[in-house]
Scaffold this motif. Structure first.
Motif, mmCIF file in Angstrom:
data_model
loop_
_atom_site.group_PDB
_atom_site.id
_atom_site.type_symbol
_atom_site.label_atom_id
_atom_site.label_comp_id
_atom_site.label_asym_id
_atom_site.label_seq_id
_atom_site.Cartn_x
_atom_site.Cartn_y
_atom_site.Cartn_z
ATOM 1 N N GLN A 215 -37.626 -30.247 44.058
ATOM 2 C CA GLN A 215 -36.861 -29.250 43.306
ATOM 3 C C GLN A 215 -35.394 -29.681 43.151
ATOM 4 O OE1 GLN A 215 -37.670 -25.816 45.742
ATOM 5 N NE2 GLN A 215 -39.581 -25.306 44.674
ATOM 6 N N CYS B 105 -33.235 -22.239 43.129
ATOM 7 C CA CYS B 105 -33.027 -23.281 42.120
ATOM 8 C C CYS B 105 -32.324 -22.716 40.887
ATOM 9 C CB CYS B 105 -34.365 -23.899 41.714
ATOM 10 S SG CYS B 105 -35.138 -24.867 43.030
ATOM 11 N N THR C 236 -43.163 -23.394 42.586
ATOM 12 C CA THR C 236 -42.353 -22.210 42.323
ATOM 13 C C THR C 236 -43.242 -21.064 41.852
ATOM 14 O OG1 THR C 236 -41.966 -22.923 40.016
ATOM 15 C CG2 THR C 236 -40.340 -23.584 41.680
#
Length: 594
Positions: free
Chosen positions: A419, A499, A557
């Protein structure tokens, strides 16, 4: 903007330039010579007409003259046409000089008197030539007319007068040379901004010619004074350089009074005497000791009759005072000075290949305004480079700090390595690089040159880097645990939120970085549309990162709620205003110090 950068490091150096040493002819002036005054046989003549069109007359007391009735004038004009390697040709429907503009002006003046070059060259066959050299400052040609040989010579008044023992009077007869009177008249013309070129002749029995053949015994014919007006935009460009803390100096081969007059017209500033800029000649400069040369180079704005090796000496003297020097040049002999200068600037039109090879930058239009434009661009490029670095360091720092904080605290990672890689790859390209398109800020030429040894990251920018890195760490780590611990989000949802915090806050910080000192609004909200294209595309990819099933699977995610977006955007707005507050505090403290 008519400037070609040959060495990329020169872009950075341009922003630090403190002195520009410029040639006069063609760079500060139009390089379109027109003869205005002639002195021959003790008489003064005016010349009408403009440019390279042979329309106009030779006048004495406002009356046209017949050159056949003025033998000294005839011989002078003849010398200017024969001792000449240039030509007037038609280009794009207009007459233009092919060669040296000074020689072009001499050809036009002779044509105005009724001379035809082709006929003269048949009558006076050229046998040999001594080409112009900066060390000698003259050119000479040897011609045969019927059974006799004759030398015609042109050059600087100092070079020609030193070789003459007689002069032609108004009747075309030789008489004793009045050197002092000739210099007095020349000084008057030069003080009016005219470029003065002297002419001489002698007979010869040889079929070739060398420098020793014209060392003495010549007959002085007179001189022609021509005007080469300053370029229209040069005065403004010089003023902008001076406002930016850059000193402009003129280094020319012209007469000292001519150089001083033109320098005053374009606004150069330097040592003055009796209200006039002091122009130091090459002869005077050669007498200056090495101990004093730095003081002279710094205080004097105009240098006349300077040789190439003296240009090199001036560059070294200015550099000894820690100046960053830009030097212009076009000849082969200028190469050492161009090489020594921090920025060597060659002329693209009149410059030799040797000069261009030795330079860091080439002017495609030989115009001083292009140097000023290049300094502007250099400062802007360095500004944008700094903006990118100031943007990218804290964003990368915070990514590392988030992982480090999780390790130290012994908690789960807020973002996985893959990520973090996603954030790095997308933001660096779509956000960071858009700063390269940021237009020039207002006032870029109103601040002093940057110190060449000053680091990119100053103390204040390091403080901002740490501030932004800390804010990103707090926002990312805080919102990650808020989603995980208080909102009941899954680990995948919390990481998606973390993120997104990175992406959104970096986008807000990108707007901060559009100006390192001021708010970006005064420069125009949409002056750099690439910023908004980049942010828009980045958010579109982030939406896919959060909501597209294949991206969820690939990066681990999960979709986040609308309220999560609200909290993330709110954090971005808060960080934006904190950074703007830091800018305001720094501006206020700086103005108080000033």
């Amino acid at each position: 903007r008519k400037a070609i950068i040959r060495k990329l490091v020169a872009v950075e150096t341009l922003g630090s330039t403190t002195v520009i040493c410029s040639d006069k002819t063609g760079t500060l002036t139009e390089n379109q010579m027109t003869v205005r005054k002639i002195v021959a046989g003790g008489k003064t003549y005016e010349v009408s007409g403009q440019g390279y069109e042979p329309e106009g007359n030779i006048l004495q007391q406002d009356n046209s003259v017949n050159v056949e009735e003025h033998p000294a004038l005839r011989e002078l004009l003849l010398s200017g046409m024969l001792c000449n390697d240039s030509a007037i040709k038609e280009k794009d429907g207009q007459l233009a000089v092919e060669g040296d503009p000074t020689e072009g002006a001499l050809l036009v003046t002779a044509q105005k008197a009724g001379f035809n070059r082709q006929d003269l060259e048949k009558q006076f066959t050229r046998l040999d030539t001594i080409p112009f050299e900066s060390d000698y400052k003259y050119m000479a040609t040897l011609h045969r007319q019927e059974q006799q040989q004759k030398v015609y010579m042109k050059g600087s008044l100092e070079a020609i007068a030193a070789r003459c023992s007689t002069q032609l009077n108004a009747q075309g007869q030789q008489e004793a040379f009045s050197k002092d009177e000739i210099h007095r008249i020349s000084d008057e013309m030069a003080a009016n901004g005219l470029r003065v070129l002297a002419f001489a002749t002698t007979s010869s029995e040889k079929t070739d010619i060398a420098h020793e053949d014209v060392e003495s015994g010549l007959t002085f014919l007179g001189f022609q004074g021509m005007i080469d007006p300053p370029r229209e935009a040069v005065k403004q460009a010089v003023a902008m350089c001076q406002k930016a803390g850059i000193t402009v100096k003129m280094i020319t081969g012209d007469h000292a009074l001519t150089a001083s007059t033109i320098a005053a017209q374009i606004g150069l500033k330097g040592r003055e005497e009796n209200g006039r800029l002091v122009a130091m000649t090459g002869r005077e400069l050669s007498k200056v000791t090495d101990a004093d040369i730095a003081d002279v180079a710094e205080s004097t704005a105009v240098f006349a009759r300077v040789s190439p090796d003296q240009k090199l000496r001036l560059v070294k003297a200015l550099q000894s005072r820690n100046h960053i020097v830009a030097m212009t040049g076009d000849g082969v002999n200028d190469a050492p000075a161009l090489k020594q200068a921090d920025i060597g600037i060659a002329m693209g039109i009149t410059g030799t290949d040797v000069a261009k090879d030795a330079s860091d930058m080439v002017l495609t239009n030989d115009n001083f305004t292009s140097i000023e434009s290049a300094v502007e661009e250099g400062r802007n490029v360095f500004d944008n480079l700094t903006k990118f670095i100031v943007w990218t360091i804290p964003t990368n720092l915070s990514e590392g700090l988030v992982i480090l904080a999780a390790v130290i605290a012994g908690t789960v990672l807020a973002a996985t390595p893959v990520q973090i890689l996603w954030i790095n790859m997308t933001t660096a390209v779509l956000l960071g690089l858009t700063l390269a398109f940021e237009p020039q800020e207002k006032g870029v030429m109103e601040r002093p040159p940057r110190q060449h040894n000053q680091p990119i990251l100053t103390k204040s920018l390091i403080v901002r880097t740490l501030l932004v890195g800390t804010l990103l760490l707090i926002a990312t780590f805080g919102l990650f645990h808020y989603e995980l611990d208080y909102q009941g989000a899954s680990l995948e949802e919390a990481r998606a939120a973390a993120c997104t915090v990175f992406i959104v806050l970096q986008s807000f910080y990108l707007l901060n970085c559009r100006s390192l000192r001021n708010p970006f609004f005064p420069s125009g909200f949409f002056s750099n549309p690439m910023i908004f294209y980049g942010i828009g595309l980045m958010l579109a990819l982030q939406l896919a990162f959060v909501y597209a099933p294949f991206m969820n699977k690939l990066f681990g995610t999960a979709p986040i709620s609308a309220m999560s977006w609200v909290r993330i955007v709110a954090a971005g707005i808060v960080m934006y205003f904190i950074v703007e507050l830091e800018k305001w505090i720094r501006r206020r403290s700086t103005s108080m110090e000033d």
